[in-house]
Design a protein around this motif. Sequence first.
Motif, PDB file in Angstrom:
ATOM      1  N   GLY A  77       0.795  -1.224   0.000  1.00  0.00           N
ATOM      2  CA  GLY A  77       0.000   0.000   0.000  1.00  0.00           C
ATOM      3  C   GLY A  77       0.826   1.271   0.000  1.00  0.00           C
ATOM      4  O   GLY A  77       0.291   2.360  -0.150  1.00  0.00           O
ATOM      5  N   GLY A  78       2.140   1.156   0.150  1.00  0.00           N
ATOM      6  CA  GLY A  78       3.006   2.332   0.122  1.00  0.00           C
ATOM      7  C   GLY A  78       3.163   2.873  -1.286  1.00  0.00           C
ATOM      8  O   GLY A  78       2.896   2.179  -2.275  1.00  0.00           O
ATOM      9  N   GLU A  79       3.544   4.119  -1.370  1.00  0.00           N
ATOM     10  CA  GLU A  79       3.760   4.759  -2.673  1.00  0.00           C
ATOM     11  C   GLU A  79       5.099   5.468  -2.689  1.00  0.00           C
ATOM     12  O   GLU A  79       5.493   6.089  -1.702  1.00  0.00           O
ATOM     13  CB  GLU A  79       2.643   5.757  -2.978  1.00  0.00           C
ATOM     14  N   TRP A  80       5.782   5.367  -3.813  1.00  0.00           N
ATOM     15  CA  TRP A  80       7.055   6.045  -4.040  1.00  0.00           C
ATOM     16  C   TRP A  80       6.911   6.957  -5.246  1.00  0.00           C
ATOM     17  O   TRP A  80       6.382   6.544  -6.274  1.00  0.00           O
ATOM     18  CB  TRP A  80       8.158   5.027  -4.337  1.00  0.00           C
ATOM     19  N   ARG A  81       7.376   8.197  -5.131  1.00  0.00           N
ATOM     20  CA  ARG A  81       7.474   9.070  -6.305  1.00  0.00           C
ATOM     21  C   ARG A  81       8.739   8.671  -7.047  1.00  0.00           C
ATOM     22  O   ARG A  81       9.752   8.361  -6.436  1.00  0.00           O
ATOM     23  CB  ARG A  81       7.555  10.542  -5.889  1.00  0.00           C
ATOM     24  N   LEU A  82       8.652   8.659  -8.379  1.00  0.00           N
ATOM     25  CA  LEU A  82       9.781   8.209  -9.187  1.00  0.00           C
ATOM     26  C   LEU A  82      10.345   9.343 -10.028  1.00  0.00           C
ATOM     27  O   LEU A  82       9.615  10.003 -10.765  1.00  0.00           O
ATOM     28  CB  LEU A  82       9.343   7.057 -10.106  1.00  0.00           C
ATOM     29  N   GLU A  83      11.636   9.542  -9.913  1.00  0.00           N
ATOM     30  CA  GLU A  83      12.348  10.527 -10.730  1.00  0.00           C
ATOM     31  C   GLU A  83      12.932   9.738 -11.909  1.00  0.00           C
ATOM     32  O   GLU A  83      13.910   9.020 -11.754  1.00  0.00           O
ATOM     33  CB  GLU A  83      13.440  11.176  -9.895  1.00  0.00           C
ATOM     34  N   ILE A  84      12.271   9.857 -13.065  1.00  0.00           N
ATOM     35  CA  ILE A  84      12.627   9.045 -14.231  1.00  0.00           C
ATOM     36  C   ILE A  84      12.979   9.945 -15.405  1.00  0.00           C
ATOM     37  O   ILE A  84      12.259  10.909 -15.688  1.00  0.00           O
ATOM     38  CB  ILE A  84      11.454   8.139 -14.656  1.00  0.00           C
ATOM     39  N   THR A  85      14.054   9.618 -16.095  1.00  0.00           N
ATOM     40  CA  THR A  85      14.410  10.364 -17.301  1.00  0.00           C
ATOM     41  C   THR A  85      14.050   9.581 -18.565  1.00  0.00           C
ATOM     42  O   THR A  85      13.972  10.153 -19.634  1.00  0.00           O
ATOM     43  CB  THR A  85      15.918  10.677 -17.319  1.00  0.00           C
ATOM     44  N   LYS A  86      13.821   8.276 -18.428  1.00  0.00           N
ATOM     45  CA  LYS A  86      13.476   7.446 -19.585  1.00  0.00           C
ATOM     46  C   LYS A  86      11.980   7.538 -19.877  1.00  0.00           C
ATOM     47  O   LYS A  86      11.201   8.023 -19.059  1.00  0.00           O
ATOM     48  CB  LYS A  86      13.863   5.994 -19.328  1.00  0.00           C
ATOM     49  N   ALA A  87      11.573   7.041 -21.032  1.00  0.00           N
ATOM     50  CA  ALA A  87      10.158   7.029 -21.409  1.00  0.00           C
ATOM     51  C   ALA A  87       9.400   6.072 -20.490  1.00  0.00           C
ATOM     52  O   ALA A  87       9.696   4.883 -20.433  1.00  0.00           O
ATOM     53  CB  ALA A  87      10.010   6.598 -22.859  1.00  0.00           C
ATOM     54  N   TRP A  88       8.424   6.584 -19.763  1.00  0.00           N
ATOM     55  CA  TRP A  88       7.670   5.775 -18.815  1.00  0.00           C
ATOM     56  C   TRP A  88       6.177   5.776 -19.084  1.00  0.00           C
ATOM     57  O   TRP A  88       5.447   4.930 -18.604  1.00  0.00           O
ATOM     58  CB  TRP A  88       7.930   6.234 -17.385  1.00  0.00           C
ATOM     59  N   ARG A  89       5.696   6.715 -19.871  1.00  0.00           N
ATOM     60  CA  ARG A  89       4.247   6.826 -20.119  1.00  0.00           C
ATOM     61  C   ARG A  89       3.628   5.563 -20.718  1.00  0.00           C
ATOM     62  O   ARG A  89       2.513   5.208 -20.337  1.00  0.00           O
ATOM     63  CB  ARG A  89       3.944   8.043 -20.968  1.00  0.00           C
ATOM     64  N   PRO A  90       4.309   4.837 -21.606  1.00  0.00           N
ATOM     65  CA  PRO A  90       3.695   3.599 -22.120  1.00  0.00           C
ATOM     66  C   PRO A  90       3.499   2.528 -21.039  1.00  0.00           C
ATOM     67  O   PRO A  90       2.731   1.592 -21.229  1.00  0.00           O
ATOM     68  CB  PRO A  90       4.694   3.105 -23.175  1.00  0.00           C
ATOM     69  N   LEU A  91       4.155   2.681 -19.891  1.00  0.00           N
ATOM     70  CA  LEU A  91       4.054   1.701 -18.816  1.00  0.00           C
ATOM     71  C   LEU A  91       2.985   2.048 -17.775  1.00  0.00           C
ATOM     72  O   LEU A  91       2.777   1.287 -16.828  1.00  0.00           O
ATOM     73  CB  LEU A  91       5.415   1.552 -18.118  1.00  0.00           C
ATOM     74  N   LEU A  92       2.305   3.190 -17.941  1.00  0.00           N
ATOM     75  CA  LEU A  92       1.278   3.602 -16.972  1.00  0.00           C
ATOM     76  C   LEU A  92       0.197   2.535 -16.844  1.00  0.00           C
ATOM     77  O   LEU A  92      -0.265   1.972 -17.835  1.00  0.00           O
ATOM     78  CB  LEU A  92       0.636   4.924 -17.392  1.00  0.00           C
ATOM     79  N   GLY A  93      -0.195   2.253 -15.615  1.00  0.00           N
ATOM     80  CA  GLY A  93      -1.236   1.275 -15.351  1.00  0.00           C
ATOM     81  C   GLY A  93      -0.750  -0.161 -15.370  1.00  0.00           C
ATOM     82  O   GLY A  93      -1.540  -1.078 -15.180  1.00  0.00           O
ATOM     83  N   LYS A  94       0.532  -0.365 -15.601  1.00  0.00           N
ATOM     84  CA  LYS A  94       1.089  -1.717 -15.668  1.00  0.00           C
ATOM     85  C   LYS A  94       1.954  -1.997 -14.445  1.00  0.00           C
ATOM     86  O   LYS A  94       2.434  -1.095 -13.780  1.00  0.00           O
ATOM     87  CB  LYS A  94       1.901  -1.883 -16.945  1.00  0.00           C
ATOM     88  N   ARG A  95       2.166  -3.279 -14.199  1.00  0.00           N
ATOM     89  CA  ARG A  95       3.034  -3.711 -13.104  1.00  0.00           C
ATOM     90  C   ARG A  95       4.481  -3.647 -13.596  1.00  0.00           C
ATOM     91  O   ARG A  95       4.823  -4.245 -14.619  1.00  0.00           O
ATOM     92  CB  ARG A  95       2.670  -5.134 -12.692  1.00  0.00           C
ATOM     93  N   VAL A  96       5.316  -2.895 -12.871  1.00  0.00           N
ATOM     94  CA  VAL A  96       6.702  -2.689 -13.280  1.00  0.00           C
ATOM     95  C   VAL A  96       7.653  -3.012 -12.126  1.00  0.00           C
ATOM     96  O   VAL A  96       7.261  -3.038 -10.968  1.00  0.00           O
ATOM     97  CB  VAL A  96       6.951  -1.233 -13.758  1.00  0.00           C
ATOM     98  N   ALA A  97       8.900  -3.248 -12.487  1.00  0.00           N
ATOM     99  CA  ALA A  97       9.983  -3.417 -11.512  1.00  0.00           C
ATOM    100  C   ALA A  97      10.968  -2.286 -11.742  1.00  0.00           C
ATOM    101  O   ALA A  97      11.305  -1.963 -12.884  1.00  0.00           O
ATOM    102  CB  ALA A  97      10.662  -4.766 -11.701  1.00  0.00           C
ATOM    103  N   ILE A  98      11.397  -1.660 -10.660  1.00  0.00           N
ATOM    104  CA  ILE A  98      12.363  -0.560 -10.781  1.00  0.00           C
ATOM    105  C   ILE A  98      13.581  -0.847  -9.914  1.00  0.00           C
ATOM    106  O   ILE A  98      13.497  -1.535  -8.903  1.00  0.00           O
ATOM    107  CB  ILE A  98      11.746   0.816 -10.415  1.00  0.00           C
ATOM    108  N   ILE A  99      14.695  -0.296 -10.337  1.00  0.00           N
ATOM    109  CA  ILE A  99      15.922  -0.289  -9.551  1.00  0.00           C
ATOM    110  C   ILE A  99      16.352   1.161  -9.484  1.00  0.00           C
ATOM    111  O   ILE A  99      16.401   1.854 -10.513  1.00  0.00           O
ATOM    112  CB  ILE A  99      17.019  -1.149 -10.204  1.00  0.00           C
ATOM    113  N   GLY A 100      16.616   1.651  -8.288  1.00  0.00           N
ATOM    114  CA  GLY A 100      17.008   3.041  -8.147  1.00  0.00           C
ATOM    115  C   GLY A 100      17.594   3.342  -6.781  1.00  0.00           C
ATOM    116  O   GLY A 100      17.736   2.472  -5.933  1.00  0.00           O
ATOM    117  N   VAL A 101      17.897   4.614  -6.587  1.00  0.00           N
ATOM    118  CA  VAL A 101      18.534   5.092  -5.360  1.00  0.00           C
ATOM    119  C   VAL A 101      17.597   6.095  -4.694  1.00  0.00           C
ATOM    120  O   VAL A 101      17.049   6.980  -5.354  1.00  0.00           O
ATOM    121  CB  VAL A 101      19.893   5.754  -5.681  1.00  0.00           C
TER     122      VAL A 101
END
Length: 99
Positions: free
Chosen positions: A60-84
Amino acid sequence: MVYAARHGRHKLRHDQVRHCPAMGSLCTRAVPLMPRGTRHELTGLLLEGDFYPVLRVADGGEWRLEITKAWRPLLGKRVAIIGVRDGFDLIAVERITLA
């Protein structure tokens, strides 16, 4: 606080035992509240946010993501991220893929 005799102005006294809660990060023994720079691997649902996209994780937690790559096509989908971690709830994303 200790007052200077000549100018009547106060100076902070570095007394870790008595003044640590009031001085916060000035104490050498203070515990950081936001461990920045920690690496995270998260999986969740990618949602539209106000300024940043948001990753909603299973607990139930939420993280804001600072992304420089194209991410809009992934909206509404289940994704895996690696970041700092770059703030209280902000992750600087290094990699984003479909989960």
